[in-house]
Write an enzyme that holds these catalytic residues in place. Structure first.
Site, PDB file in Angstrom:
ATOM      1  N   ASP A 210      -4.157  -1.433  -8.409  1.00  0.00           N
ATOM      2  CA  ASP A 210      -4.172  -2.441  -9.463  1.00  0.00           C
ATOM      3  C   ASP A 210      -2.775  -2.585 -10.065  1.00  0.00           C
ATOM      4  O   ASP A 210      -2.070  -1.601 -10.274  1.00  0.00           O
ATOM      5  CB  ASP A 210      -5.172  -2.000 -10.541  1.00  0.00           C
ATOM      6  CG  ASP A 210      -5.328  -3.005 -11.644  1.00  0.00           C
ATOM      7  OD1 ASP A 210      -5.769  -4.132 -11.357  1.00  0.00           O
ATOM      8  OD2 ASP A 210      -5.015  -2.673 -12.807  1.00  0.00           O
ATOM      9  N   GLU A 270      -0.382  12.184   4.656  1.00  0.00           N
ATOM     10  CA  GLU A 270      -0.901  13.548   4.844  1.00  0.00           C
ATOM     11  C   GLU A 270      -2.291  13.520   5.473  1.00  0.00           C
ATOM     12  O   GLU A 270      -2.782  14.537   5.955  1.00  0.00           O
ATOM     13  CB  GLU A 270      -0.980  14.284   3.502  1.00  0.00           C
ATOM     14  CG  GLU A 270       0.369  14.559   2.847  1.00  0.00           C
ATOM     15  CD  GLU A 270       0.210  15.108   1.429  1.00  0.00           C
ATOM     16  OE1 GLU A 270      -0.947  15.437   1.053  1.00  0.00           O
ATOM     17  OE2 GLU A 270       1.214  15.191   0.699  1.00  0.00           O
TER      18      GLU A 270
END
Length: 551
Positions: A210, A270
């Site tokens: 956002d 990751e």
């Protein structure tokens, strides 16, 4: 004799490129417990609808604990579920069912600001010397007691609010109850990245970020300059809001954001096959910022700006102009296009308010959206051809609409509950006598059950075209080349590998005709549109479309 098991296929790290993402506003999708508000169990129960539609992923708007002043975009706890929506266990069940159906799950992260009820802010405002004193944007008053600069809030008024405990102002780009986090502080960045890992470990496939260009502010708190009136437009804020009178150089869009986005991307990397799409809220520099944030393969995979969420009419020239501008601003970037979402007037009303045949218009618009270069967001109810609801002032929930009524009626008109069964109480959304927003009668008549299986319906056209899109990789991953403008006809080619697909659209209420471009073309079927071909002349009905590929 021993048989070795095949190694599982490696996850597709590129799944997001050309994906169709279905946005779910959780308050309004499905209520499972009869309180008139949608929830996570309700979403889980309705995932077969998303699967049948043919979407690749869902994006769920915020469901975290929140006082709901801005309906979840004011987060008071980043690592839990608001009891209104269920529990972490319910979320885990949603993830499991979505993955069983082959649907990726993206969730909304609100990292530019929190709720004033978040424990970080409660501690930060308690004194000037506590461990989190610098976790939010605090500033002294000017000598005359006024705010430190001229920055404005998108929700109206100054972007600064006086706090009597600290005897300082704090910054809020949105509501006063949504204080801005200070991402110049590395501890704040680390806390937000740890929160990101929390949800990745629970199995999410990506995020929608956002207000991604609001993360950083100018450390020197310089005043924004005035914006030339000729450059004002109302795509970031409604025209009645003086927010549009400034050029927002210092309260957002800061260069420091690029390094934080690299840190964020490193966290995504990751984990296998994670993607993020950022919301760029800036009507002047939107595409330029998208280019900055998606270049180099070390920040966002994709962003969306407000070009197709703005009031500007959808015309052949507009579609071409936006795509060409994007290719210049972000030659290495990737866009995610949407025509509607939870913050803007539904596009069938925004652009087609004077169209008599709304269904045909909705079908044509959907095909244009889903054949653009980039990924695609579909907003819940769009696949039903829902129009903007007319909400009475007494029923308004959105603080934005309450602030600027009646010139701007807020965002409630696009947030009304999803309609599932026209014969059921509350159109199958809830068993409650009253829902959090009223359901318009005209929406109930367009419920999923009323359209499902009807080949003439908007819903079945969305399903057909999504299936057609998947048959032609050029739509998902190909380049785009626009044809010369021909009146009301929008024309372009999508090319990927050895496939070239021709797309022609009649963006008018009158029948028209156009000539095929040079080359041997073979008509494609299965997309749900009918048109005539006489020699090289394509006859297009009102709001019609035509598709072909090289023979």
């Amino acid at each position: 004799m021993s048989v070795s098991a095949e190694a599982p296929a490696a996850p597709d790290k590129d799944w997001w490129r050309g994906a169709v993402i279905y946005q779910i506003y959780p308050r309004s999708y499905q209520d499972s417990n009869g309180d008139g508000i949608g929830d996570l169990k309700g979403i889980t129960a309705r995932l077969p609808h998303v699967a049948a539609l043919g979407a690749d992923a869902i994006w769920i708007s915020p469901f975290f604990p929140s006082p709901m002043r801005d309906f979840g975009y004011d987060v008071s706890n980043y690592t839990d579920v608001d009891p209104m929506f269920g529990s972490l266990s319910d979320f885990d069940g949603l993830i499991s069912e979505a993955h069983r159906l082959g649907i990726k799950v993206m969730i909304d992260l609100v990292m530019s600001h929190s709720s004033d009820q978040h424990h970080w802010f409660i501690e930060s405002r308690s004194s000037r010397f506590n461990p989190k004193a610098d976790w939010y944007v605090w500033a002294d008053a000017r000598p005359d007691g006024t705010p430190p600069n001229n920055w404005l809030s998108i929700f109206g008024g100054s972007a600064w609010h006086w706090d009597p405990t600290r005897m300082q102002y704090y910054m809020h780009n949105f509501l006063t109850s949504q204080p801005d986090l200070n991402l110049h502080n590395p501890e704040v960045q680390d806390a937000l990245l740890d929160m990101t890992r929390f949800w990745l470990k629970r199995g999410v496939d990506g995020f929608r970020l956002d207000t991604i260009n609001f993360y950083f502010h100018d450390k020197d708190l310089r005043d924004n300059p005035a914006l030339d009136p000729s450059r004002r437009n109302a795509s970031t804020a409604p025209a009645v809001n003086p927010y549009n009178f400034q050029e927002h150089l210092y309260d957002k869009n800061r260069p420091e954001n690029l390094e934080f986005l690299r840190r964020f991307r490193a966290v995504l990397d990751e984990f296998p096959a994670i993607a993020a799409v950022g919301e760029v809220g800036d009507s002047q520099r939107g595409l330029e910022i998208v280019g900055e944030y998606t270049s180099g393969n070390d920040k966002m995979q994709m962003c969306y700006a407000f070009e197709f969420l703005a009031p500007d009419p959808l015309t052949p020239a507009r579609v071409s102009e936006v795509q060409k501008a994007f290719s210049i601003a972000a030659p290495d970037g990737w866009a995610c296009w949407a025509f509607s979402n939870h913050d803007v007037v539904r596009h069938v009303s925004r652009w087609g308010h004077d169209v008599l045949d709304r269904d045909s218009y909705a079908k044509m618009a959907s095909a244009i959206l889903m054949s653009q270069r980039g990924s695609v967001c579909i907003y819940q109810g769009e696949e039903l051809g829902l129009t903007e609801a007319d909400i009475a002032y007494a029923d308004l929930q959105d603080p934005y609409g309450i602030q600027f009524w009646p010139e701007f009626k807020g965002r409630d008109g696009c947030r009304t509950p999803m309609v599932w069964d026209s014969q059921a109480l509350q159109a199958g959304f809830s068993t409650a006598e009253k829902t959090w927003l009223p359901i318009p009668v005209e929406h109930q008549l367009r419920a999923v059950g009323a359209q499902y299986g009807d080949p003439a319906s908007v819903l079945e056209q969305y399903r057909r075209f999504l299936a057609f899109r998947k048959q032609h990789p050029a739509f998902a991953k190909g380049e785009i080349e626009f044809l010369a403008e021909d009146g009301a006809v929008l024309g372009y080619k999508r090319q990927y590998g050895n496939e070239t697909v021709l797309c022609l659209f009649n963006m008018s209420a009158a029948e028209t005709a156009t000539e095929l471009p040079a080359g041997d073309w073979e008509v494609l079927t299965g997309h749900g549109f009918e048109s005539g071909l006489e020699g090289r002349r394509v006859e297009l009905p009102a709001w019609g479309a035509f598709f072909a590929h090289h023979a």
